[in-house]
Scaffold this motif. Structure first.
Motif, mmCIF file in Angstrom:
data_model
loop_
_atom_site.group_PDB
_atom_site.id
_atom_site.type_symbol
_atom_site.label_atom_id
_atom_site.label_comp_id
_atom_site.label_asym_id
_atom_site.label_seq_id
_atom_site.Cartn_x
_atom_site.Cartn_y
_atom_site.Cartn_z
ATOM 1 N N ALA A 169 0.849 46.715 56.351
ATOM 2 C CA ALA A 169 -0.205 46.837 55.340
ATOM 3 C C ALA A 169 -1.069 45.585 55.305
ATOM 4 C CB ALA A 169 0.414 47.097 53.967
ATOM 5 N N MET A 170 -0.446 44.427 55.467
ATOM 6 C CA MET A 170 -1.175 43.164 55.422
ATOM 7 C C MET A 170 -1.965 42.902 56.701
ATOM 8 S SD MET A 170 1.777 40.838 53.571
ATOM 9 C CE MET A 170 0.913 39.287 53.835
ATOM 10 N N LEU A 171 -1.416 43.310 57.846
ATOM 11 C CA LEU A 171 -1.991 42.906 59.127
ATOM 12 C C LEU A 171 -2.995 43.898 59.710
ATOM 13 C CD1 LEU A 171 1.247 41.505 60.814
ATOM 14 C CD2 LEU A 171 -0.685 40.183 59.937
ATOM 15 N N CYS A 172 -2.856 45.177 59.406
ATOM 16 C CA CYS A 172 -3.747 46.167 60.016
ATOM 17 C C CYS A 172 -5.182 45.979 59.516
ATOM 18 C CB CYS A 172 -3.264 47.580 59.710
ATOM 19 S SG CYS A 172 -1.782 48.056 60.639
ATOM 20 N N PRO A 173 -6.170 46.211 60.384
ATOM 21 C CA PRO A 173 -7.568 45.906 60.053
ATOM 22 C C PRO A 173 -8.251 46.994 59.225
ATOM 23 C CG PRO A 173 -7.427 46.706 62.307
ATOM 24 C CD PRO A 173 -6.013 46.623 61.808
ATOM 25 N N LEU A 195 -0.425 54.039 53.877
ATOM 26 C CA LEU A 195 -0.578 53.472 55.215
ATOM 27 C C LEU A 195 -0.706 54.580 56.263
ATOM 28 C CD1 LEU A 195 -0.580 50.758 56.744
ATOM 29 C CD2 LEU A 195 1.911 50.867 56.779
ATOM 30 N N VAL A 196 0.121 55.595 56.149
ATOM 31 C CA VAL A 196 0.055 56.732 57.069
ATOM 32 C C VAL A 196 -1.303 57.427 56.958
ATOM 33 C CG1 VAL A 196 0.963 59.061 57.478
ATOM 34 C CG2 VAL A 196 2.534 57.132 57.230
ATOM 35 N N THR A 197 -1.761 57.641 55.734
ATOM 36 C CA THR A 197 -3.060 58.285 55.524
ATOM 37 C C THR A 197 -4.183 57.483 56.166
ATOM 38 O OG1 THR A 197 -2.325 59.293 53.445
ATOM 39 C CG2 THR A 197 -4.702 59.070 53.771
ATOM 40 N N LEU A 198 -4.148 56.173 56.013
ATOM 41 C CA LEU A 198 -5.192 55.322 56.584
ATOM 42 C C LEU A 198 -5.173 55.355 58.110
ATOM 43 C CD1 LEU A 198 -4.890 52.257 54.177
ATOM 44 C CD2 LEU A 198 -6.840 53.817 54.360
#
Length: 212
Positions: A169-173, A195-198
């Motif tokens: 969650a913190m690292l993904c752009p 997170l999965v939805t994104l």
């Protein structure tokens, strides 16, 4: 466990678009603006050494405003570079709800904050009982390929649920608004679902839509 009474009612604020800190996670930061160098100098004099990470977001009139929920981190490491910058590491302590913003003689903002809604943040690691790690890592691999990202897949397979989900969650752009949705997720399970939805949304081609 950190008790509610151990946390101050006023903390310095560091608005930084796209930067996400979560409880029990660690966030490295580079401090170079004079106002935040001054903030760090004052923070290091306090017993709790807390900085409130918070997202700036555009208001209805286009002027920048602060999100109402942020996360406080304790400075656990810092070093100074030859050119006067500071490299620091924050350890996430607890989310907070921002009340009144305070701008006084200091060159940086502070805020009156409430910790009441986030007692769970100050306990032990959360579990995600519905976590299908195999399916999640399969989706994650597709997302990383699409975004041209790399990682140590063996470490991800071995990481505990909370560490895996919160680190990603913190690292993904993701966009700042999406990072805020991840921050405000009430449980680890909800954060994983967000997170999965994104990731699925990004794999479909994305667009201008953001999570609310």
């Amino acid at each position: 466990m950190i008790l509610h009474g151990d946390l101050p009612s006023k903390i310095p604020l560091f608005p930084l678009p796209g930067a996400l800190l979560l409880p029990r996670a660690r966030l490295p930061l580079q401090i170079f603006e004079p106002r935040y160098l001054a903030m760090l100098e004052e923070v290091l004099k306090t017993p709790d050494r807390l900085i409130g990470m918070i997202q700036p977001r555009p208001g209805p009139d286009g002027a920048p405003r602060l999100a109402r929920i942020g996360c406080a981190g304790r400075v656990i490491a810092f070093s100074e570079t030859d050119d006067g910058r500071y490299m620091i590491t924050l350890a996430g302590i607890s989310r907070f709800r921002l009340g009144r913003e305070i701008s006084g003689f200091a060159p940086y903002l502070s805020g009156e904050v409430s910790w009441d809604d986030f007692a769970r943040d100050r306990g032990g690691a959360e579990a995600d009982t519905g976590f299908d790690r195999t399916a999640f890592l399969k989706l994650l691999r597709r997302y990383f390929i699409a975004e041209q990202l790399s990682t140590d897949w063996e470490s991800l397979k071995e990481a505990e649920d909370e560490l895996l989900i919160n680190s990603l969650a913190m690292l993904c752009p993701f966009e700042p608004e999406d990072k805020q949705a991840l921050l405000e997720a009430p449980t680890l399970e909800t954060r994983r679902e967000t997170l999965v939805t994104l990731m699925e949304f990004a794999l479909r081609g994305g667009g201008d839509e953001v999570l609310q």
